[in-house]
Write a protein that holds these residues in place. Structure first.
Motif, PDB file in Angstrom:
ATOM      1  N   LEU A 240       0.857  -1.187   0.000  1.00 56.40           N
ATOM      2  CA  LEU A 240       0.000   0.000   0.000  1.00 56.40           C
ATOM      3  C   LEU A 240       0.890   1.233   0.000  1.00 56.40           C
ATOM      4  CD1 LEU A 240      -2.543  -1.222   2.728  1.00 56.40           C
ATOM      5  CD2 LEU A 240      -2.708  -1.456   0.249  1.00 56.40           C
ATOM      6  N   VAL A 241       0.736   2.056  -1.016  1.00 60.04           N
ATOM      7  CA  VAL A 241       1.665   3.179  -1.218  1.00 60.04           C
ATOM      8  C   VAL A 241       0.921   4.514  -1.120  1.00 60.04           C
ATOM      9  CG1 VAL A 241       3.455   4.115  -2.745  1.00 60.04           C
ATOM     10  CG2 VAL A 241       2.828   1.692  -2.891  1.00 60.04           C
ATOM     11  N   SER A 242       1.382   5.404  -0.217  1.00 61.06           N
ATOM     12  CA  SER A 242       0.861   6.787  -0.187  1.00 61.06           C
ATOM     13  C   SER A 242       1.815   7.628  -1.013  1.00 61.06           C
ATOM     14  CB  SER A 242       0.859   7.354   1.231  1.00 61.06           C
ATOM     15  OG  SER A 242       0.211   6.490   2.091  1.00 61.06           O
ATOM     16  N   SER A 243       1.273   8.386  -1.949  1.00 57.45           N
ATOM     17  CA  SER A 243       2.168   9.157  -2.825  1.00 57.45           C
ATOM     18  C   SER A 243       1.518  10.468  -3.236  1.00 57.45           C
ATOM     19  CB  SER A 243       2.502   8.342  -4.073  1.00 57.45           C
ATOM     20  OG  SER A 243       1.349   8.254  -4.877  1.00 57.45           O
ATOM     21  N   SER A 244       2.311  11.312  -3.894  1.00 58.95           N
ATOM     22  CA  SER A 244       1.785  12.603  -4.343  1.00 58.95           C
ATOM     23  C   SER A 244       0.865  12.430  -5.555  1.00 58.95           C
ATOM     24  CB  SER A 244       2.947  13.546  -4.709  1.00 58.95           C
ATOM     25  OG  SER A 244       3.760  12.926  -5.688  1.00 58.95           O
ATOM     26  N   ASN A 245       0.952  11.280  -6.233  1.00 54.92           N
ATOM     27  CA  ASN A 245       0.156  11.103  -7.452  1.00 54.92           C
ATOM     28  C   ASN A 245      -0.158   9.613  -7.679  1.00 54.92           C
ATOM     29  OD1 ASN A 245      -0.923  11.033  -9.997  1.00 54.92           O
ATOM     30  ND2 ASN A 245       0.762  12.129 -11.005  1.00 54.92           N
ATOM     31  N   PRO A 246      -1.173   9.095  -6.948  1.00 50.95           N
ATOM     32  CA  PRO A 246      -1.462   7.652  -7.044  1.00 50.95           C
ATOM     33  C   PRO A 246      -1.782   7.198  -8.475  1.00 50.95           C
ATOM     34  CG  PRO A 246      -2.766   8.698  -5.296  1.00 50.95           C
ATOM     35  CD  PRO A 246      -2.057   9.799  -6.012  1.00 50.95           C
ATOM     36  N   ALA A 247      -2.581   7.988  -9.196  1.00 54.50           N
ATOM     37  CA  ALA A 247      -2.952   7.567 -10.555  1.00 54.50           C
ATOM     38  C   ALA A 247      -1.720   7.574 -11.456  1.00 54.50           C
ATOM     39  CB  ALA A 247      -4.029   8.489 -11.110  1.00 54.50           C
ATOM     40  N   GLY A 248      -0.872   8.594 -11.272  1.00 58.38           N
ATOM     41  CA  GLY A 248       0.365   8.675 -12.066  1.00 58.38           C
ATOM     42  C   GLY A 248       1.273   7.491 -11.754  1.00 58.38           C
ATOM     43  N   ARG A 268      -4.601   5.614  -1.162  1.00 61.42           N
ATOM     44  CA  ARG A 268      -3.359   4.852  -1.340  1.00 61.42           C
ATOM     45  C   ARG A 268      -3.481   3.965  -2.584  1.00 61.42           C
ATOM     46  NH1 ARG A 268      -2.151   2.061   4.322  1.00 61.42           N
ATOM     47  NH2 ARG A 268      -4.386   1.626   4.164  1.00 61.42           N
ATOM     48  N   LEU A 269      -2.311   3.629  -3.121  1.00 61.09           N
ATOM     49  CA  LEU A 269      -2.305   2.727  -4.274  1.00 61.09           C
ATOM     50  C   LEU A 269      -1.948   1.326  -3.764  1.00 61.09           C
ATOM     51  CD1 LEU A 269      -2.541   2.808  -7.431  1.00 61.09           C
ATOM     52  CD2 LEU A 269      -0.043   2.798  -7.465  1.00 61.09           C
ATOM     53  N   ALA A 270      -2.799   0.341  -4.062  1.00 58.78           N
ATOM     54  CA  ALA A 270      -2.531  -1.045  -3.653  1.00 58.78           C
ATOM     55  C   ALA A 270      -1.891  -1.762  -4.833  1.00 58.78           C
ATOM     56  CB  ALA A 270      -3.826  -1.733  -3.251  1.00 58.78           C
ATOM     57  N   VAL A 271      -0.683  -2.245  -4.624  1.00 59.09           N
ATOM     58  CA  VAL A 271       0.073  -2.858  -5.726  1.00 59.09           C
ATOM     59  C   VAL A 271       0.344  -4.328  -5.393  1.00 59.09           C
ATOM     60  CG1 VAL A 271       2.173  -2.727  -7.125  1.00 59.09           C
ATOM     61  CG2 VAL A 271       1.217  -0.642  -6.091  1.00 59.09           C
ATOM     62  N   VAL A 272       0.034  -5.204  -6.314  1.00 57.99           N
ATOM     63  CA  VAL A 272       0.294  -6.629  -6.119  1.00 57.99           C
ATOM     64  C   VAL A 272       1.358  -7.057  -7.127  1.00 57.99           C
ATOM     65  CG1 VAL A 272      -0.713  -8.955  -6.189  1.00 57.99           C
ATOM     66  CG2 VAL A 272      -2.073  -7.038  -5.336  1.00 57.99           C
ATOM     67  N   GLY A 273       2.303  -7.824  -6.653  1.00 57.67           N
ATOM     68  CA  GLY A 273       3.252  -8.431  -7.587  1.00 57.67           C
ATOM     69  C   GLY A 273       4.529  -7.650  -7.817  1.00 57.67           C
ATOM     70  N   LEU A 274       4.819  -6.689  -6.947  1.00 51.55           N
ATOM     71  CA  LEU A 274       6.066  -5.923  -7.120  1.00 51.55           C
ATOM     72  C   LEU A 274       6.667  -5.636  -5.739  1.00 51.55           C
ATOM     73  CD1 LEU A 274       7.287  -4.962  -9.790  1.00 51.55           C
ATOM     74  CD2 LEU A 274       6.384  -2.694  -9.332  1.00 51.55           C
ATOM     75  N   ARG A 275       7.997  -5.680  -5.665  1.00 49.06           N
ATOM     76  CA  ARG A 275       8.644  -5.399  -4.385  1.00 49.06           C
ATOM     77  C   ARG A 275       8.616  -3.904  -4.098  1.00 49.06           C
ATOM     78  NH1 ARG A 275      14.423  -7.523  -4.938  1.00 49.06           N
ATOM     79  NH2 ARG A 275      14.132  -6.222  -6.776  1.00 49.06           N
ATOM     80  N   THR A 276       8.700  -3.582  -2.808  1.00 50.71           N
ATOM     81  CA  THR A 276       8.644  -2.175  -2.383  1.00 50.71           C
ATOM     82  C   THR A 276       9.689  -1.339  -3.114  1.00 50.71           C
ATOM     83  OG1 THR A 276       7.951  -2.963  -0.241  1.00 50.71           O
ATOM     84  CG2 THR A 276       8.718  -0.710  -0.324  1.00 50.71           C
ATOM     85  N   GLU A 277      10.932  -1.867  -3.187  1.00 52.48           N
ATOM     86  CA  GLU A 277      12.009  -1.074  -3.788  1.00 52.48           C
ATOM     87  C   GLU A 277      11.762  -0.803  -5.278  1.00 52.48           C
ATOM     88  OE1 GLU A 277      12.211  -3.719  -1.846  1.00 52.48           O
ATOM     89  OE2 GLU A 277      13.809  -5.087  -2.443  1.00 52.48           O
ATOM     90  N   ASP A 278      11.100  -1.762  -5.953  1.00 53.83           N
ATOM     91  CA  ASP A 278      10.805  -1.539  -7.374  1.00 53.83           C
ATOM     92  C   ASP A 278       9.740  -0.456  -7.541  1.00 53.83           C
ATOM     93  OD1 ASP A 278      12.617  -3.520  -8.057  1.00 53.83           O
ATOM     94  OD2 ASP A 278      11.102  -5.091  -7.851  1.00 53.83           O
ATOM     95  N   ILE A 279       8.810  -0.442  -6.579  1.00 52.82           N
ATOM     96  CA  ILE A 279       7.760   0.583  -6.646  1.00 52.82           C
ATOM     97  C   ILE A 279       8.374   1.966  -6.414  1.00 52.82           C
ATOM     98  CG2 ILE A 279       5.622   1.421  -5.577  1.00 52.82           C
ATOM     99  CD1 ILE A 279       5.092  -1.541  -4.771  1.00 52.82           C
ATOM    100  N   ILE A 290       6.949   9.708  -2.708  1.00 49.71           N
ATOM    101  CA  ILE A 290       6.361   8.643  -1.868  1.00 49.71           C
ATOM    102  C   ILE A 290       6.328   9.136  -0.420  1.00 49.71           C
ATOM    103  CG2 ILE A 290       6.702   6.288  -0.990  1.00 49.71           C
ATOM    104  CD1 ILE A 290       6.143   6.052  -3.842  1.00 49.71           C
ATOM    105  N   PHE A 291       5.144   9.055   0.202  1.00 47.38           N
ATOM    106  CA  PHE A 291       5.025   9.474   1.613  1.00 47.38           C
ATOM    107  C   PHE A 291       5.107   8.300   2.575  1.00 47.38           C
ATOM    108  CE2 PHE A 291       2.097  12.588  -0.645  1.00 47.38           C
ATOM    109  CZ  PHE A 291       3.084  13.556  -0.788  1.00 47.38           C
ATOM    110  N   GLY A 292       4.726   7.152   2.114  1.00 47.82           N
ATOM    111  CA  GLY A 292       4.762   5.988   3.011  1.00 47.82           C
ATOM    112  C   GLY A 292       4.436   4.716   2.247  1.00 47.82           C
TER     113      GLY A 292
END
Ligand SMILES: Nc1ncnc2c1ncn2[C@@H]1O[C@H](COP(=O)(O)OP(=O)(O)OP(=O)(O)O)[C@@H](O)[C@H]1O
Length: 397
Positions: A240-248, A268-279, A290-292
């Motif tokens: 789950l990623v908090s960011s300045s531009n979830p759609a982007g 937040r953007l929920a991402v499946v199938g990718l490691r945190t560092e890749d995101i 990225i805020f969190g």
């Protein structure tokens, strides 16, 4: 296992017969208890038959065993329709209700009566008592038995005919952890010898350690059939990623072929199938702050509840739910449905407005508590001739 009374060209697996259900439907007046249900339980493994209370499990099992007449459809054992099997008790051992015992009769005495009813020698009664670990209390009056001991005795009764197939309705009900562990070991070794096992439960957690395959129903219809392993894989972790531009960020990830990214109601953007560092590196490259980041794992029980949640929507009559949106499936952000995920039934209502990813402390859906007042076995439920008896298949309707 001596094998059932089946013909040569039966649908046999390597060690035993397939148990199969073909388009079973049961209508009780205005209630469709089971709706065009098809599934199979292979030999040499344990299949969990899962669904919330009232989903139609017991009705299905009763139809499979010929205890009630299906509205349509049929069940087969090794390819043979159940009703045509010559000696059903030698083909399928079943325990549907808790055992009704004469309190003054001993465990051994009880088993001998059933042994003679299905035409097996008396000696088999002592054998099955040993199999379920009750030899030491063989001569004790059944009235003094605990629930766990009664469950074992019910199982012993089902085993009398040395059947290659076992069907058990909620066998873990009332068992303590030690009893559950014993049952698990027993069923695993039975399946290892080639037996076919189907056990029902309304709690995935209860059978998670026991079953190999899952058949999941909701409101009488199939929602999943497949291996436990595949179901687990479908509940894989997401980030789950908090960011300045979830759609982007979703667009940036799509360029990396990650299409399983969805914006949640909380932004937040929920991402499946990718490691945190890749995101985070994809975000940096797209100039997105990225805020969190929080990793989350969905457990099987959550998945089970989300896949069967429509039942509660319907049961509790929440207003305003019309037809499901096209493509309605598991909650957003949970990745693709598992391979065995079946489309929801036609009358499956859409999720409530706030339906989304389960929160961290996700619990049962609203209304999943105690059953509504008056809920219970409907009148006439059970076999009036033999209330609470272990079900010897092939009885009346
Ligand atoms: N004899 C009957 N007459 C009318 N309705 C029935 C009858 N038997 C079952 N039903 C209804 O069919 C539906 C399915 O019931 P069933 O007992 O098969 O569900 P279940 O999944 O086994 O639930 P539980 O885990 O609570 O036993 C329920 O709505 C129930 O009220």
């Amino acid at each position: 296992m001596t094998g059932p009374s089946l013909t040569k060209d039966d649908r046999q697996g390597p060690g035993g017969p397939f148990l199969e259900v073909h388009s079973l439907t049961k209508q009780f007046k205005s209630t469709t208890a089971v709706n065009n249900l098809s599934f199979s339980a292979p030999p040499g493994s344990i299949t969990g038959f899962l669904g919330p209370n009232g989903a139609g499990k017991t009705t299905t099992l009763r139809m499979m065993l010929g205890l009630i007449q299906p509205t349509s459809g049929f069940a087969t054992v090794g390819g043979v329709p159940f009703q045509t099997i010559a000696n059903p008790a030698r083909s399928v051992g079943a325990v549907l209700d808790s055992l009704s015992l004469h309190p003054k009769r001993s465990a051994l005495g009880h088993l001998k009566i059933y042994a003679s009813a299905i035409g097996v020698p008396d000696a088999r009664a002592s054998e099955v008592l040993a199999l379920v670990g009750l030899s030491e209390v063989a001569n004790r009056k059944a009235g003094a038995f605990s629930l766990g001991m009664r469950q074992r005795l019910a199982l012993a009764t089902a085993l009398l005919g040395d059947p290659p197939v076992l069907i058990l309705d909620e066998p873990a009900n009332g068992l303590d952890p030690e009893g559950i562990a014993w049952l698990r070991d027993f069923l695993k070794s039975y399946a290892k010898r080639g037996g076919t096992v189907l056990i029902s439960s309304h709690l995935l957690r209860e059978v998670e350690q026991t079953v190999d395959n899952i058949v999941m129903i909701s409101r009488g219809s199939l929602v999943y059939q497949g291996t436990l392993e595949d179901l687990r894989a479908s509940g894989r972790s997401r980030v789950l990623v908090s960011s300045s531009n979830p759609a982007g960020l979703a667009t940036a990830l799509a360029e990396k072929n990650v299409t399983d990214a969805q914006v949640l109601p909380d932004g937040r953007l929920a991402v499946v199938g990718l490691r945190t560092e890749d995101i985070t590196s994809a975000a940096e490259a797209a100039n997105i702050q990225i805020f969190g980041v929080a990793a989350e794992t969905v457990d099987l029980e959550q998945l089970f509840l989300s896949m069967t949640a429509g039942q509660f929507v319907a049961q509790h009559g929440q207003p305003g739910y019309g037809q499901p949106p096209a493509g309605y499936g598991p909650p957003p952000g949970y990745g693709q449905p598992p391979s065995g995920y079946a489309p929801p039934p036609q009358n499956y209502g859409p999720p409530p407005q706030n339906y989304g990813p389960p929160p961290q402390n996700y619990g049962p859906p609203a209304g999943y508590g105690p059953p509504p007042p008056g809920y219970g076995p409907p009148p006439g439920y059970g076999d009036p001739q033999q209330p609470g008896q272990p079900q010897q298949p092939g009885g009346g309707n």
